[in-house]
Design a protein around this motif. Structure first.
Motif, PDB file in Angstrom:
ATOM      1  N   THR A  13       1.987 -18.261 -10.240  1.00 61.98           N
ATOM      2  CA  THR A  13       1.340 -19.412 -11.266  1.00 61.98           C
ATOM      3  C   THR A  13       1.895 -18.955 -12.476  1.00 61.98           C
ATOM      4  N   GLN A  14       2.537 -19.686 -13.351  1.00 62.21           N
ATOM      5  CA  GLN A  14       3.383 -19.353 -14.499  1.00 62.21           C
ATOM      6  C   GLN A  14       2.203 -19.956 -15.503  1.00 62.21           C
ATOM      7  N   LEU A  15       2.095 -19.092 -16.313  1.00 62.59           N
ATOM      8  CA  LEU A  15       1.108 -19.383 -17.433  1.00 62.59           C
ATOM      9  C   LEU A  15       1.934 -19.588 -18.820  1.00 62.59           C
ATOM     10  N   TRP A  16       1.495 -20.657 -19.670  1.00 64.43           N
ATOM     11  CA  TRP A  16       2.542 -21.231 -20.479  1.00 64.43           C
ATOM     12  C   TRP A  16       1.950 -21.056 -21.857  1.00 64.43           C
ATOM     13  N   ALA A  17       0.661 -21.290 -22.136  1.00 66.82           N
ATOM     14  CA  ALA A  17       0.335 -21.482 -23.622  1.00 66.82           C
ATOM     15  C   ALA A  17      -0.937 -20.725 -23.801  1.00 66.82           C
ATOM     16  N   CYS A  18      -1.453 -20.065 -24.956  1.00 69.04           N
ATOM     17  CA  CYS A  18      -2.537 -19.547 -25.396  1.00 69.04           C
ATOM     18  C   CYS A  18      -2.864 -19.966 -26.960  1.00 69.04           C
ATOM     19  N   ALA A  19      -4.085 -20.191 -27.160  1.00 68.57           N
ATOM     20  CA  ALA A  19      -4.291 -20.291 -28.692  1.00 68.57           C
ATOM     21  C   ALA A  19      -5.873 -19.670 -28.854  1.00 68.57           C
ATOM     22  N   PHE A  20      -6.124 -18.999 -30.069  1.00 69.82           N
ATOM     23  CA  PHE A  20      -7.294 -18.486 -30.285  1.00 69.82           C
ATOM     24  C   PHE A  20      -7.939 -19.633 -31.044  1.00 69.82           C
ATOM     25  N   GLU A  21      -9.352 -19.764 -30.672  1.00 68.09           N
ATOM     26  CA  GLU A  21     -10.317 -20.868 -31.418  1.00 68.09           C
ATOM     27  C   GLU A  21     -10.321 -20.275 -32.916  1.00 68.09           C
ATOM     28  N   PRO A  22     -10.197 -21.285 -33.612  1.00 70.50           N
ATOM     29  CA  PRO A  22     -10.300 -21.052 -35.226  1.00 70.50           C
ATOM     30  C   PRO A  22     -11.659 -20.660 -35.663  1.00 70.50           C
ATOM     31  N   ALA A  23     -12.299 -20.022 -36.467  1.00 74.03           N
ATOM     32  CA  ALA A  23     -13.528 -19.584 -36.906  1.00 74.03           C
ATOM     33  C   ALA A  23     -13.961 -20.653 -37.709  1.00 74.03           C
ATOM     34  N   TRP A  24     -14.579 -21.769 -37.297  1.00 66.07           N
ATOM     35  CA  TRP A  24     -15.096 -22.980 -37.948  1.00 66.07           C
ATOM     36  C   TRP A  24     -16.209 -22.742 -39.043  1.00 66.07           C
ATOM     37  N   GLU A  25     -16.780 -21.597 -38.943  1.00 64.40           N
ATOM     38  CA  GLU A  25     -18.398 -21.592 -39.489  1.00 64.40           C
ATOM     39  C   GLU A  25     -17.978 -21.259 -40.795  1.00 64.40           C
ATOM     40  N   GLU A  26     -18.763 -22.251 -41.699  1.00 63.54           N
ATOM     41  CA  GLU A  26     -18.517 -22.114 -43.217  1.00 63.54           C
ATOM     42  C   GLU A  26     -19.443 -20.986 -43.656  1.00 63.54           C
ATOM     43  N   GLY A  27     -18.969 -20.587 -44.624  1.00 64.47           N
ATOM     44  CA  GLY A  27     -19.880 -19.471 -45.523  1.00 64.47           C
ATOM     45  C   GLY A  27     -19.531 -18.102 -44.615  1.00 64.47           C
ATOM     46  N   VAL A  35       4.405 -10.382 -36.691  1.00 68.10           N
ATOM     47  CA  VAL A  35       5.258 -11.028 -35.617  1.00 68.10           C
ATOM     48  C   VAL A  35       5.193 -10.586 -34.589  1.00 68.10           C
ATOM     49  N   LEU A  36       4.862 -11.553 -33.606  1.00 69.74           N
ATOM     50  CA  LEU A  36       4.751 -11.059 -32.048  1.00 69.74           C
ATOM     51  C   LEU A  36       5.834 -11.826 -31.326  1.00 69.74           C
ATOM     52  N   CYS A  37       6.382 -11.480 -30.217  1.00 64.87           N
ATOM     53  CA  CYS A  37       7.058 -12.142 -29.338  1.00 64.87           C
ATOM     54  C   CYS A  37       7.302 -11.218 -27.891  1.00 64.87           C
ATOM     55  N   GLY A  38       7.064 -11.876 -26.849  1.00 65.77           N
ATOM     56  CA  GLY A  38       7.268 -11.256 -25.476  1.00 65.77           C
ATOM     57  C   GLY A  38       8.597 -11.137 -25.117  1.00 65.77           C
ATOM     58  N   ASP A  39       8.978 -10.518 -23.882  1.00 62.87           N
ATOM     59  CA  ASP A  39      10.467 -10.719 -23.331  1.00 62.87           C
ATOM     60  C   ASP A  39      10.135 -10.621 -21.808  1.00 62.87           C
ATOM     61  N   GLU A  40      11.644 -10.465 -21.065  1.00 63.24           N
ATOM     62  CA  GLU A  40      11.735 -10.727 -19.721  1.00 63.24           C
ATOM     63  C   GLU A  40      11.518  -9.307 -18.959  1.00 63.24           C
ATOM     64  N   VAL A  89       2.197  -4.276 -10.287  1.00 66.89           N
ATOM     65  CA  VAL A  89       3.138  -5.215 -10.771  1.00 66.89           C
ATOM     66  C   VAL A  89       4.089  -4.500 -11.914  1.00 66.89           C
ATOM     67  N   THR A  90       5.217  -4.281 -11.329  1.00 69.45           N
ATOM     68  CA  THR A  90       6.093  -3.537 -12.285  1.00 69.45           C
ATOM     69  C   THR A  90       6.883  -4.316 -13.248  1.00 69.45           C
ATOM     70  N   LYS A  91       7.063  -5.628 -13.268  1.00 64.99           N
ATOM     71  CA  LYS A  91       7.781  -6.213 -14.109  1.00 64.99           C
ATOM     72  C   LYS A  91       7.371  -7.773 -14.281  1.00 64.99           C
ATOM     73  N   THR A  92       7.497  -8.368 -15.262  1.00 61.47           N
ATOM     74  CA  THR A  92       7.075  -9.656 -15.356  1.00 61.47           C
ATOM     75  C   THR A  92       7.568 -10.351 -16.591  1.00 61.47           C
ATOM     76  N   MET A  93       7.464 -11.733 -16.838  1.00 59.68           N
ATOM     77  CA  MET A  93       8.173 -12.250 -18.111  1.00 59.68           C
ATOM     78  C   MET A  93       6.707 -12.614 -18.830  1.00 59.68           C
ATOM     79  N   VAL A  94       6.886 -12.111 -20.284  1.00 58.92           N
ATOM     80  CA  VAL A  94       5.699 -12.552 -21.106  1.00 58.92           C
ATOM     81  C   VAL A  94       6.088 -13.783 -21.974  1.00 58.92           C
ATOM     82  N   ASN A  95       5.631 -14.987 -21.627  1.00 64.95           N
ATOM     83  CA  ASN A  95       6.021 -16.205 -22.057  1.00 64.95           C
ATOM     84  C   ASN A  95       5.619 -16.607 -23.375  1.00 64.95           C
ATOM     85  N   MET A  96       4.113 -15.997 -23.606  1.00 61.81           N
ATOM     86  CA  MET A  96       3.726 -16.458 -24.875  1.00 61.81           C
ATOM     87  C   MET A  96       2.805 -15.071 -25.299  1.00 61.81           C
TER      88      MET A  96
END
Length: 681
Positions: free
Chosen positions: A291-305, A602-607, A649-656
């Motif tokens: 299964t290919q995994l495509w996107a991820c995002a951290f939840e912003p810290a909404w809490e005020e103060g 700056v971050l980036c995955g590869d093949e 798992v010796t090799k994989t692609m880091v999509n994001m």
């Protein structure tokens, strides 16, 4: 519906009887009951009641003294409940339904598991995994509160009054003892207070450890030093990691802790592999490494103060699942599945919702979209899908909320359309990154070369969304990445496309509702550079843009301000390059880069499964002329080669790959169904 009566209870009770004490099952669903209609004096006469259905009413709380000692099944779905503490009066409860209560959170789910030790099913699902999660949290919190007690008592002066000191200890424990994600803070603080009060009452002798079953062994990794257990749900498959596989540097990068290139001394980040999860497996199969995994995002810290607050909760998508993971513990807080769907993108926002009673509640909402062209809005803390919008007739590849309008959501369709939707509140964290579509190879694939801006609004009392189209932006090639301009997100939108980097005017006070690309940015690598794809795009700060794709093996840092200043009336403008970063020489495309603006990373995955890390703060501070050559990465995190199915798992692609704002946690997604999480030491 007014107050309940004995006659109504006998009419709706089973078995039929003229005595309330003989009723074993009672259906009070769909009567528009309010909390004050539940009369404890009347209901306490149901001494043999085992099953009670209160679904589809308007209950905000349950009275604390209903007196139903034999109740084993309780259905409270589709109400307005905001607290579960009253459930402790039903110690024999085995089955519970709380679906459709939008103001209950993940913390409430854990409270339910703690308060009801005999619970077997919640919302029709096995409750054992949540129970195990609560046990794990209890152990860790007990250990931390006990350590806090020892430190507190050691600093206590002899003349301090015991009673006041005990009160001070409880307050300090609730304030200072922290564990787990922010989304569980209500539960953890609730338990910390209880544990602290019990510790004080016992004179400092805590009995939890003796009463709890043995702690399961660490299953995510064989680490050389102890750390809290990251307990997995039964359907989330952990992977083993060889203890020899730690942070590795590349031959292109210097040894750990040493200077970088000619640009000065930039010590590497001490990042250590923490968790490896297979939480997107098809049919929960442990054999799924495809299964290919495509996107991820951290939840912003909404809490005020909360100055400097940051999130350790990350959303990931791939296959038919969207997962929300706590990076510290490795716990999958929420898992949303849509059979037949393939999710390509996720993005966060927050909505202010007004209840039927007029109370304002803020929801942290996760938008997810993919193959079916639907945008699903997930109320993460409550754990359900609160809205579905038919955003496109074809697949949707990219979602990105506006950083200034929380109801504006940009969308890119695989049928050549990019869209933006409006979702209503000002965000505290900057840009949300978006992923590109997986490459389409079919000759029959069509592309709808437009970008559309929508307003999804806020949900009404029935939690329904009404979407409306705001803008249509025409493109000349397929959009891959979307990026509102950091210094003026309400005015301009950048997009990395198959044919280059384009910019649109997205100001809503302009009369035109259909617009063409205003400026195309070109790069200096040869005559064909302007037609080369840009498949990576993100702002490093308010001025500097990182982009990838125009030249193999290169990530460009360029100035938005200087480039725009030199534009004049031209429709094609050469970017003002500040630096070129060395990246993998692969010819493969669609590896998404991301940035951590607060840290200058700056971050980036590869093949090969590696993560390229660049600390560019020294470049941003440097005065012209900047070095003309390629700048080496600060470090390369080598793929740690976890074990799965008895093999490496010796090799994989880091999509994001993305990091939270403080770069404390780093999450990488692969094309082999592995979510990899590193922690900064």
């Amino acid at each position: 519906m007014g107050p309940l009566s004995a006659r109504l209870l006998m009419q709706r009770g089973r078995p039929k009887s003229d005595r309330l004490g003989k009723i074993r099952s009672l259906d009070l669903s769909g009567l528009k009951l309010l909390s004050e209609h539940l009369d404890p004096k009347l209901l306490s006469r149901l001494t043999q009641l085992q099953e009670l259905d209160l679904s589809n009413n308007q209950l905000e709380t349950l009275p604390a003294n209903l007196g139903l000692p034999h109740l084993r099944v309780l259905r409270c779905a589709n109400n307005q409940l905001g607290d579960v503490s009253a459930l402790c009066q039903f110690p024999q409860l085995e089955e519970l339904s709380l679906e459709g209560n939008p103001f209950l959170t993940v913390s409430d789910n854990l409270k339910v598991s703690f308060l009801l030790p005999k619970l077997r099913k919640v919302n029709g699902k096995d409750a054992s995994s949540t129970s195990s999660q609560v046990e794990n949290l209890n152990r860790e919190l007990t250990s931390r509160v006990t350590a806090h007690w020892e430190k507190f008592m050691a600093a206590l002066s002899p003349e301090e009054e015991a009673e006041k000191a005990q009160e001070d200890f409880v307050r300090s424990a609730v304030r200072d003892v922290r564990y787990g994600p922010e989304s569980l803070s209500e539960f953890t603080q609730w338990r910390v207070r209880m544990i602290s009060e019990e510790l004080v009452a016992s004179g400092g002798i805590q009995g939890y450890e003796a009463d709890s079953p043995e702690r399961p062994p660490e299953s995510t990794a064989a680490h050389p030093r102890a750390r809290p257990v990251a307990l997995k749900r039964s359907d989330d498959i952990p992977l083993n990691l060889s203890p020899k596989k730690r942070v590795c540097t590349s031959p292109l990068a210097p040894a750990e802790g040493s200077p970088v290139g000619s640009g000065g001394s930039q010590p590497v980040l001490e990042l250590e592999p923490l968790h490896f999860l297979q939480c997107h497996s098809k049919n929960n199969s442990p054999r799924d490494l495809e299964t290919q995994l495509w996107a991820c995002a951290f939840e912003p810290a909404w809490e005020e103060g909360h100055a400097g607050a940051t999130s350790q909760t990350v959303a990931t998508c791939g296959g038919e699942a969207v997962c929300v993971i706590d990076c510290q513990t490795g716990i999958v807080l929420h898992k949303y599945k849509a059979p037949g769907e393939e999710f390509f993108s996720v993005a966060w926002t927050a909505l202010m919702v007004v209840t039927q009673a007029g109370h304002k509640k803020r929801w942290s909402v996760l938008a997810a979209a993919g193959l079916r062209g639907l945008v699903r809005l997930l109320h993460v803390r409550a754990g359900f899908c609160c809205g579905v919008i038919r955003a496109h007739k074809k697949a949707i590849a990219t979602l990105c909320f506006s950083p200034t309008h929380e109801t504006h959501l940009f969308r890119v369709g695989l049928g050549t359309t990019v869209s933006a939707w409006d979702t209503a509140r000002r965000r505290e964290q900057g840009l949300l990154r978006a992923t590109c579509p997986p490459p389409i190879t079919s000759s029959a694939a069509s592309y709808d070369k437009r970008i559309i801006l929508w307003d999804i609004g806020v949900p009404n009392h029935d939690y329904e969304f009404q979407a409306s189209q705001l803008l249509t932006l025409d493109t000349t090639s397929i959009p891959l990445r979307l990026c509102p301009v950091a210094s003026c997100p309400d005015a301009y939108l950048l997009a990395g496309c198959e044919g280059g980097c384009c910019c649109w005017d997205v100001r809503l006070d302009q009369p035109q509702k259909k617009r063409v690309c205003e400026v195309e940015f070109v790069f200096p690598e040869g005559p064909e550079a302007s037609r080369r794809r840009v498949d990576g795009l993100a702002f490093v700060n308010e001025d500097v843009v990182a982009s990838k794709g125009n030249s193999p093996g290169t990530i460009y840092l360029w100035s938005w301000g200087q480039t725009w200043l030199g534009r004049g009336s031209q429709s094609t403008v050469a970017v003002v390059v500040l630096a070129r970063l060395q990246w993998s020489p692969t010819e493969l495309a669609y590896f998404s880069l991301s940035t951590c603006p607060d840290e200058g990373i700056v971050l980036c995955g590869d093949e090969e499964g590696n993560v390229w890390v660049y600390d560019v703060r020294h470049i941003l501070r440097q005065q012209p002329p900047l070095p003309a050559g390629l700048q080496a990465p600060t470090q390369i995190l080598k793929w740690p080669q976890p074990w799965a199915l008895g093999q490496t798992v010796t090799k994989t692609m880091v999509n994001m790959v993305v990091a939270n704002p403080t770069c404390t946690y780093l999450t990488a997604l692969t094309d082999s169904n592995i979510v990899a999480i590193w922690k900064r030491q």
